[in-house]
Design a protein around this motif. Structure first.
Motif, PDB file in Angstrom:
ATOM      1  N   ALA A   1      30.787  -6.546  34.701  1.00 31.39           N
ATOM      2  CA  ALA A   1      29.641  -7.276  34.159  1.00 31.39           C
ATOM      3  C   ALA A   1      30.067  -8.587  33.504  1.00 31.39           C
ATOM      4  O   ALA A   1      29.328  -9.567  33.536  1.00 31.39           O
ATOM      5  CB  ALA A   1      28.881  -6.419  33.148  1.00 31.39           C
ATOM      6  N   GLN A   2      31.261  -8.603  32.909  1.00 35.82           N
ATOM      7  CA  GLN A   2      31.711  -9.762  32.162  1.00 35.82           C
ATOM      8  C   GLN A   2      32.882 -10.434  32.858  1.00 35.82           C
ATOM      9  O   GLN A   2      33.584  -9.832  33.671  1.00 35.82           O
ATOM     10  CB  GLN A   2      32.124  -9.349  30.744  1.00 35.82           C
ATOM     11  N   ILE A   3      33.063 -11.702  32.520  1.00 37.86           N
ATOM     12  CA  ILE A   3      34.181 -12.473  33.051  1.00 37.86           C
ATOM     13  C   ILE A   3      34.622 -13.434  31.962  1.00 37.86           C
ATOM     14  O   ILE A   3      33.785 -14.000  31.242  1.00 37.86           O
ATOM     15  CB  ILE A   3      33.769 -13.215  34.343  1.00 37.86           C
ATOM     16  N   ASP A   4      35.937 -13.616  31.801  1.00 38.92           N
ATOM     17  CA  ASP A   4      36.426 -14.487  30.735  1.00 38.92           C
ATOM     18  C   ASP A   4      36.429 -15.948  31.190  1.00 38.92           C
ATOM     19  O   ASP A   4      36.130 -16.266  32.348  1.00 38.92           O
ATOM     20  CB  ASP A   4      37.808 -14.042  30.254  1.00 38.92           C
ATOM     21  N   ASN A   5      36.773 -16.831  30.234  1.00 35.89           N
ATOM     22  CA  ASN A   5      36.730 -18.260  30.542  1.00 35.89           C
ATOM     23  C   ASN A   5      37.691 -18.628  31.669  1.00 35.89           C
ATOM     24  O   ASN A   5      37.374 -19.477  32.510  1.00 35.89           O
ATOM     25  CB  ASN A   5      37.067 -19.072  29.285  1.00 35.89           C
ATOM     26  N   PHE A   6      38.865 -18.007  31.679  1.00 35.94           N
ATOM     27  CA  PHE A   6      39.824 -18.292  32.746  1.00 35.94           C
ATOM     28  C   PHE A   6      39.229 -17.918  34.102  1.00 35.94           C
ATOM     29  O   PHE A   6      39.332 -18.668  35.075  1.00 35.94           O
ATOM     30  CB  PHE A   6      41.123 -17.515  32.503  1.00 35.94           C
ATOM     31  N   GLY A   7      38.599 -16.767  34.173  1.00 31.95           N
ATOM     32  CA  GLY A   7      37.986 -16.324  35.418  1.00 31.95           C
ATOM     33  C   GLY A   7      36.853 -17.227  35.844  1.00 31.95           C
ATOM     34  O   GLY A   7      36.704 -17.546  37.036  1.00 31.95           O
ATOM     35  N   ARG A   8      36.035 -17.680  34.870  1.00 35.81           N
ATOM     36  CA  ARG A   8      34.925 -18.586  35.196  1.00 35.81           C
ATOM     37  C   ARG A   8      35.451 -19.889  35.769  1.00 35.81           C
ATOM     38  O   ARG A   8      34.928 -20.412  36.760  1.00 35.81           O
ATOM     39  CB  ARG A   8      34.071 -18.857  33.961  1.00 35.81           C
ATOM     40  N   ASP A   9      36.508 -20.426  35.144  1.00 35.44           N
ATOM     41  CA  ASP A   9      37.065 -21.694  35.629  1.00 35.44           C
ATOM     42  C   ASP A   9      37.670 -21.534  37.024  1.00 35.44           C
ATOM     43  O   ASP A   9      37.513 -22.408  37.893  1.00 35.44           O
ATOM     44  CB  ASP A   9      38.127 -22.207  34.654  1.00 35.44           C
ATOM     45  N   ALA A  10      38.382 -20.440  37.249  1.00 33.54           N
ATOM     46  CA  ALA A  10      38.997 -20.204  38.553  1.00 33.54           C
ATOM     47  C   ALA A  10      37.930 -20.008  39.630  1.00 33.54           C
ATOM     48  O   ALA A  10      38.065 -20.509  40.766  1.00 33.54           O
ATOM     49  CB  ALA A  10      39.914 -18.976  38.488  1.00 33.54           C
ATOM     50  N   PHE A  11      36.866 -19.305  39.290  1.00 31.62           N
ATOM     51  CA  PHE A  11      35.770 -19.105  40.237  1.00 31.62           C
ATOM     52  C   PHE A  11      35.095 -20.436  40.563  1.00 31.62           C
ATOM     53  O   PHE A  11      34.821 -20.737  41.735  1.00 31.62           O
ATOM     54  CB  PHE A  11      34.761 -18.116  39.656  1.00 31.62           C
ATOM     55  N   ALA A  12      34.849 -21.267  39.543  1.00 29.99           N
ATOM     56  CA  ALA A  12      34.215 -22.569  39.775  1.00 29.99           C
ATOM     57  C   ALA A  12      35.083 -23.427  40.682  1.00 29.99           C
ATOM     58  O   ALA A  12      34.571 -24.109  41.586  1.00 29.99           O
ATOM     59  CB  ALA A  12      33.968 -23.280  38.447  1.00 29.99           C
ATOM     60  N   ALA A  13      36.406 -23.402  40.488  1.00 30.84           N
ATOM     61  CA  ALA A  13      37.298 -24.189  41.331  1.00 30.84           C
ATOM     62  C   ALA A  13      37.252 -23.695  42.781  1.00 30.84           C
ATOM     63  O   ALA A  13      37.247 -24.498  43.727  1.00 30.84           O
ATOM     64  CB  ALA A  13      38.725 -24.122  40.787  1.00 30.84           C
ATOM     65  N   ALA A  14      37.212 -22.383  42.960  1.00 29.19           N
ATOM     66  CA  ALA A  14      37.146 -21.816  44.311  1.00 29.19           C
ATOM     67  C   ALA A  14      35.836 -22.179  44.986  1.00 29.19           C
ATOM     68  O   ALA A  14      35.805 -22.492  46.191  1.00 29.19           O
ATOM     69  CB  ALA A  14      37.323 -20.307  44.253  1.00 29.19           C
ATOM     70  N   VAL A  15      34.731 -22.145  44.246  1.00 31.37           N
ATOM     71  CA  VAL A  15      33.437 -22.518  44.813  1.00 31.37           C
ATOM     72  C   VAL A  15      33.439 -23.982  45.239  1.00 31.37           C
ATOM     73  O   VAL A  15      32.921 -24.337  46.313  1.00 31.37           O
ATOM     74  CB  VAL A  15      32.306 -22.237  43.804  1.00 31.37           C
ATOM     75  N   ARG A  16      34.026 -24.854  44.431  1.00 36.46           N
ATOM     76  CA  ARG A  16      34.082 -26.271  44.794  1.00 36.46           C
ATOM     77  C   ARG A  16      34.866 -26.459  46.099  1.00 36.46           C
ATOM     78  O   ARG A  16      34.481 -27.270  46.941  1.00 36.46           O
ATOM     79  CB  ARG A  16      34.712 -27.084  43.672  1.00 36.46           C
ATOM     80  N   ARG A  17      35.953 -25.743  46.235  1.00 33.95           N
ATOM     81  CA  ARG A  17      36.743 -25.856  47.469  1.00 33.95           C
ATOM     82  C   ARG A  17      35.931 -25.381  48.677  1.00 33.95           C
ATOM     83  O   ARG A  17      35.925 -26.032  49.721  1.00 33.95           O
ATOM     84  CB  ARG A  17      38.035 -25.034  47.343  1.00 33.95           C
ATOM     85  N   ARG A  18      35.231 -24.271  48.515  1.00 34.68           N
ATOM     86  CA  ARG A  18      34.448 -23.758  49.646  1.00 34.68           C
ATOM     87  C   ARG A  18      33.260 -24.669  49.940  1.00 34.68           C
ATOM     88  O   ARG A  18      32.889 -24.869  51.110  1.00 34.68           O
ATOM     89  CB  ARG A  18      33.975 -22.330  49.353  1.00 34.68           C
ATOM     90  N   ALA A  19      32.661 -25.248  48.901  1.00 32.40           N
ATOM     91  CA  ALA A  19      31.540 -26.171  49.104  1.00 32.40           C
ATOM     92  C   ALA A  19      31.994 -27.421  49.852  1.00 32.40           C
ATOM     93  O   ALA A  19      31.198 -28.041  50.566  1.00 32.40           O
ATOM     94  CB  ALA A  19      30.923 -26.558  47.761  1.00 32.40           C
ATOM     95  N   ALA A  20      33.269 -27.773  49.721  1.00 31.20           N
ATOM     96  CA  ALA A  20      33.837 -28.889  50.484  1.00 31.20           C
ATOM     97  C   ALA A  20      34.204 -28.460  51.892  1.00 31.20           C
ATOM     98  O   ALA A  20      34.776 -29.243  52.641  1.00 31.20           O
ATOM     99  CB  ALA A  20      35.066 -29.444  49.768  1.00 31.20           C
ATOM    100  N   ARG A  21      33.864 -27.229  52.246  1.00 34.28           N
ATOM    101  CA  ARG A  21      34.033 -26.619  53.562  1.00 34.28           C
ATOM    102  C   ARG A  21      35.474 -26.226  53.871  1.00 34.28           C
ATOM    103  O   ARG A  21      35.831 -26.018  55.029  1.00 34.28           O
ATOM    104  CB  ARG A  21      33.477 -27.513  54.673  1.00 34.28           C
ATOM    105  N   GLU A  22      36.294 -26.102  52.835  1.00 32.01           N
ATOM    106  CA  GLU A  22      37.611 -25.515  53.054  1.00 32.01           C
ATOM    107  C   GLU A  22      37.407 -24.050  53.448  1.00 32.01           C
ATOM    108  O   GLU A  22      36.610 -23.342  52.830  1.00 32.01           O
ATOM    109  CB  GLU A  22      38.467 -25.606  51.790  1.00 32.01           C
ATOM    110  N   PRO A  23      38.098 -23.570  54.474  1.00 39.16           N
ATOM    111  CA  PRO A  23      37.865 -22.200  54.934  1.00 39.16           C
ATOM    112  C   PRO A  23      38.168 -21.156  53.855  1.00 39.16           C
ATOM    113  O   PRO A  23      39.093 -21.313  53.052  1.00 39.16           O
ATOM    114  CB  PRO A  23      38.837 -22.056  56.115  1.00 39.16           C
ATOM    115  N   MET A  24      37.388 -20.100  53.876  1.00 46.03           N
ATOM    116  CA  MET A  24      37.598 -19.008  52.937  1.00 46.03           C
ATOM    117  C   MET A  24      39.033 -18.490  53.001  1.00 46.03           C
ATOM    118  O   MET A  24      39.660 -18.201  51.972  1.00 46.03           O
ATOM    119  CB  MET A  24      36.618 -17.871  53.258  1.00 46.03           C
ATOM    120  N   ALA A  25      39.579 -18.379  54.204  1.00 48.59           N
ATOM    121  CA  ALA A  25      40.926 -17.825  54.353  1.00 48.59           C
ATOM    122  C   ALA A  25      41.984 -18.721  53.730  1.00 48.59           C
ATOM    123  O   ALA A  25      43.049 -18.233  53.341  1.00 48.59           O
ATOM    124  CB  ALA A  25      41.236 -17.594  55.829  1.00 48.59           C
ATOM    125  N   HIS A  26      41.738 -20.028  53.644  1.00 46.52           N
ATOM    126  CA  HIS A  26      42.691 -20.905  52.980  1.00 46.52           C
ATOM    127  C   HIS A  26      42.608 -20.750  51.467  1.00 46.52           C
ATOM    128  O   HIS A  26      43.611 -20.917  50.769  1.00 46.52           O
ATOM    129  CB  HIS A  26      42.425 -22.360  53.355  1.00 46.52           C
TER     130      HIS A  26
END
Length: 293
Positions: free
Chosen positions: A57-82
């Motif tokens: 249910a919860q996620i810490d600040n480190f996890g939120r930042d890492a998730f946001a960075a991953a979403v930005r990469r995928r939104a730029a169309r970098e493949p999920m597998a990369h």
């Protein structure tokens, strides 16, 4: 702020809110199935699977930042597998990198085609994979044919090293070798099975590929020349010296290329014994052997 660099989830947002933010931004970037992809990225960040997210249910600040960075990469169309560094193929969990094509479910059609024409697991003792990439085809075949050994060849040394790591990861490194080389130029001997998933996209079609493929996967693994058949001409010409008397070659083909395969095979003394479609009905795997009679 630029649209391709969205602000992250609100500080203190729980896991559900983070997933909602991620799904929205992936949707706005045109990513297919954005909610599922957001969950996959979150599972990767948290070191769990999709089922495991249900217990969180919860996620810490480190996890939120890492998730946001991953979403930005995928939104730029970098493949999920990369982003995750891994992909599933057949029964295998494989390491991936920008050095190779990402294994795709379409290519599993080649394993299905081999199993259909060689159902006796004792019938295959040697396998060659030309342009092995991650090693997915060779390793999947070795996982099914337990008495077989194999060789994977890739022109890119980084790809050959990646395939070797995947062989160790799958516990198959004692039954195969991964080499850097130009197709079969350094290979001597004959094999019961020869695989290849060569570059087959016509040069004129490269610009129209999805950005996930065009901008991130190696061009040498995509560019098949003016008509997409350059690699097939070289490979099929080499097959007579690589195939055992009763061996089979199983090649991946692109859309419409099944029409060109019989003539290419015939000129090298081979014949087509099967053309198998993938899950959406596109001819994807061509099976060849020495011409009989």
């Amino acid at each position: 702020m630029k649209e391709d660099a969205p602000a992250g989830p609100d500080e203190g947002a729980d896991l559900r809110a983070c997933l909602g933010w991620g799904g929205t931004h992936l949707r706005d970037a045109g990513v297919d199935d954005p909610r599922r992809e957001a969950r996959l990225l979150m599972a990767h960040i948290l070191g769990t699977d999709l089922a495991g997210l249900l217990a969180r249910a919860q996620i810490d600040n480190f996890g939120r930042d890492a998730f946001a960075a991953a979403v930005r990469r995928r939104a730029a169309r970098e493949p999920m597998a990369h982003i995750t560094g891994r992909a599933g193929f057949w029964s295998l969990d494989l390491e991936t990198s920008p050095a190779t094509l990402i294994p795709r479910a379409d290519s599993e059609t080649l394993i299905e085609a081999l199993l259909a024409c060689r159902p006796d697991r004792a019938q295959v003792r040697s396998v060659l994979d030309l342009g092995t990439g991650t090693g997915c085809l060779l390793l999947a075949a070795l996982s099914e044919y337990r008495a077989a050994w194999g060789v994977g060849v890739d022109i890119a040394p980084d790809a050959a090293r990646l395939a070797a790591r995947n062989a160790r990861r799958a516990g198959l490194d004692d039954r195969c070798a991964m080499l850097a080389g130009d197709w079969a130029a350094s290979i001597r001997g004959v094999f019961d099975v020869v695989f290849s998933n060569p570059p087959y996209i016509p040069q004129g079609d490269l610009a129209g590929l999805m950005p996930d493929v065009r901008d991130y996967e190696p061009a040498r693994a995509l560019d098949g020349g003016a008509d997409g058949l350059d690699a097939y001409r070289a490979l099929i010409d080499a097959l007579p010296l690589l195939l055992a008397h009763d061996g089979v070659a199983v090649f991946e083909i692109g859309i419409g290329q099944e029409r060109s395969m019989p003539a290419l095979a015939e000129r090298s003394g081979l014949e087509i014994v099967d053309i198998r479609a993938d899950l959406v009905g596109i001819p994807r795997a061509v099976v060849m052997r020495h011409r009989q009679g």
